[in-house]
Scaffold this motif. Sequence first.
Motif, PDB file in Angstrom:
ATOM      1  N   PRO A   1       5.762 -25.275 -14.236  1.00  0.00           N
ATOM      2  CA  PRO A   1       5.791 -24.708 -12.890  1.00  0.00           C
ATOM      3  C   PRO A   1       5.717 -23.182 -12.908  1.00  0.00           C
ATOM      4  O   PRO A   1       6.095 -22.539 -13.893  1.00  0.00           O
ATOM      5  CB  PRO A   1       7.127 -25.168 -12.317  1.00  0.00           C
ATOM      6  CG  PRO A   1       7.800 -25.961 -13.351  1.00  0.00           C
ATOM      7  CD  PRO A   1       6.981 -25.960 -14.591  1.00  0.00           C
ATOM      8  N   LEU A   2       5.219 -22.625 -11.816  1.00  0.00           N
ATOM      9  CA  LEU A   2       5.171 -21.173 -11.667  1.00  0.00           C
ATOM     10  C   LEU A   2       6.574 -20.603 -11.449  1.00  0.00           C
ATOM     11  O   LEU A   2       6.823 -19.441 -11.728  1.00  0.00           O
ATOM     12  CB  LEU A   2       4.287 -20.800 -10.472  1.00  0.00           C
ATOM     13  CG  LEU A   2       2.834 -21.258 -10.546  1.00  0.00           C
ATOM     14  CD1 LEU A   2       2.124 -20.947  -9.240  1.00  0.00           C
ATOM     15  CD2 LEU A   2       2.135 -20.611 -11.718  1.00  0.00           C
TER      16      LEU A   2
ATOM     17  N   GLU B   1      10.101 -27.069  -7.219  1.00  0.00           N
ATOM     18  CA  GLU B   1       9.346 -26.541  -8.354  1.00  0.00           C
ATOM     19  C   GLU B   1       7.944 -26.270  -7.813  1.00  0.00           C
ATOM     20  O   GLU B   1       7.311 -27.170  -7.249  1.00  0.00           O
ATOM     21  CB  GLU B   1       9.262 -27.551  -9.494  1.00  0.00           C
ATOM     22  CG  GLU B   1      10.602 -28.033 -10.008  1.00  0.00           C
ATOM     23  CD  GLU B   1      11.387 -26.963 -10.734  1.00  0.00           C
ATOM     24  OE1 GLU B   1      10.753 -26.077 -11.337  1.00  0.00           O
ATOM     25  OE2 GLU B   1      12.617 -27.020 -10.690  1.00  0.00           O
ATOM     26  N   VAL B   2       7.456 -25.046  -7.946  1.00  0.00           N
ATOM     27  CA  VAL B   2       6.128 -24.684  -7.431  1.00  0.00           C
ATOM     28  C   VAL B   2       5.126 -24.802  -8.572  1.00  0.00           C
ATOM     29  O   VAL B   2       5.296 -24.180  -9.625  1.00  0.00           O
ATOM     30  CB  VAL B   2       6.126 -23.256  -6.850  1.00  0.00           C
ATOM     31  CG1 VAL B   2       4.731 -22.893  -6.340  1.00  0.00           C
ATOM     32  CG2 VAL B   2       7.159 -23.134  -5.729  1.00  0.00           C
ATOM     33  N   VAL B   3       4.086 -25.632  -8.356  1.00  0.00           N
ATOM     34  CA  VAL B   3       3.056 -25.826  -9.372  1.00  0.00           C
ATOM     35  C   VAL B   3       1.780 -25.119  -8.938  1.00  0.00           C
ATOM     36  O   VAL B   3       1.467 -25.048  -7.759  1.00  0.00           O
ATOM     37  CB  VAL B   3       2.800 -27.324  -9.657  1.00  0.00           C
ATOM     38  CG1 VAL B   3       4.011 -27.966 -10.307  1.00  0.00           C
ATOM     39  CG2 VAL B   3       2.416 -28.074  -8.400  1.00  0.00           C
ATOM     40  N   GLY B   4       1.044 -24.592  -9.910  1.00  0.00           N
ATOM     41  CA  GLY B   4      -0.099 -23.734  -9.636  1.00  0.00           C
ATOM     42  C   GLY B   4      -1.431 -24.432  -9.553  1.00  0.00           C
ATOM     43  O   GLY B   4      -2.432 -23.897 -10.019  1.00  0.00           O
TER      44      GLY B   4
ATOM     45  N   GLY C   1      12.407 -19.655 -14.988  1.00  0.00           N
ATOM     46  CA  GLY C   1      13.322 -20.515 -15.729  1.00  0.00           C
ATOM     47  C   GLY C   1      13.062 -21.994 -15.594  1.00  0.00           C
ATOM     48  O   GLY C   1      13.880 -22.798 -15.985  1.00  0.00           O
ATOM     49  N   SER C   2      11.926 -22.384 -15.037  1.00  0.00           N
ATOM     50  CA  SER C   2      11.626 -23.804 -14.879  1.00  0.00           C
ATOM     51  C   SER C   2      11.073 -24.377 -16.170  1.00  0.00           C
ATOM     52  O   SER C   2      10.234 -23.766 -16.822  1.00  0.00           O
ATOM     53  CB  SER C   2      10.607 -24.001 -13.755  1.00  0.00           C
ATOM     54  OG  SER C   2      11.122 -23.527 -12.542  1.00  0.00           O
ATOM     55  N   ALA C   3      11.550 -25.558 -16.528  1.00  0.00           N
ATOM     56  CA  ALA C   3      11.076 -26.241 -17.737  1.00  0.00           C
ATOM     57  C   ALA C   3       9.832 -27.056 -17.406  1.00  0.00           C
ATOM     58  O   ALA C   3       9.664 -27.505 -16.274  1.00  0.00           O
ATOM     59  CB  ALA C   3      12.173 -27.155 -18.263  1.00  0.00           C
TER      60      ALA C   3
END
Length: 187
Positions: A43-44, A67-70, A28-30
């Motif tokens: 974000p993942l 927010e976790v980014v890949g 559900g992250s924008a």
Amino acid sequence: MDGGSGLNILYVNTLELLELDHSRLRGGSAPFHGVVPGKRTRPLGRIDLPVCFGTPSNYRKEVLTFEVVGFKGAYHAILGRPCYAKFMAVPNYTYLKLKMPGPNGIITVESTYEHAYDCDVECIEYAEAVMEAETLIADLDQLDNEVPDTKRRAGTFEPAEAVKLVPVDPADPDGRGLKISTTLDSK
């Protein structure tokens, strides 16, 4: 510390260093901008993690949403305004200090100018490498789209206009000849 960021960001390799399973991520992250210059990032997912500042005699612990980014970054995480609000922390960029109230007085987190400079250099080099890689990928994609003529081989000559074969020696049975243009003037 990033007082301009409206998010707390965690890099996927940090998630792996913490030995946290990706199944803990919520969706559900924008998408957002600004982590990699000029690029939009999706974000993942999100994850809630406890964060602690201070010493055993004077510490604060709060749960923050990241927010976790890949992709790889120069840092383990970026603490933004949501972190500062939750801890009631005040960053001072001039002195590279973060101060917040603790149960037994003020908690101060600090760094050195050398460490901050090294992080900035690494971050800039990483962003430049990402941009160069994307330019190279775009150039390679463009070359792939230029489909070569399968009849042509390297080192061969193919005339641009119609030609006819003129025998070198009409009496020679092997039929060797020269190719000349059909549009040449008779002279």
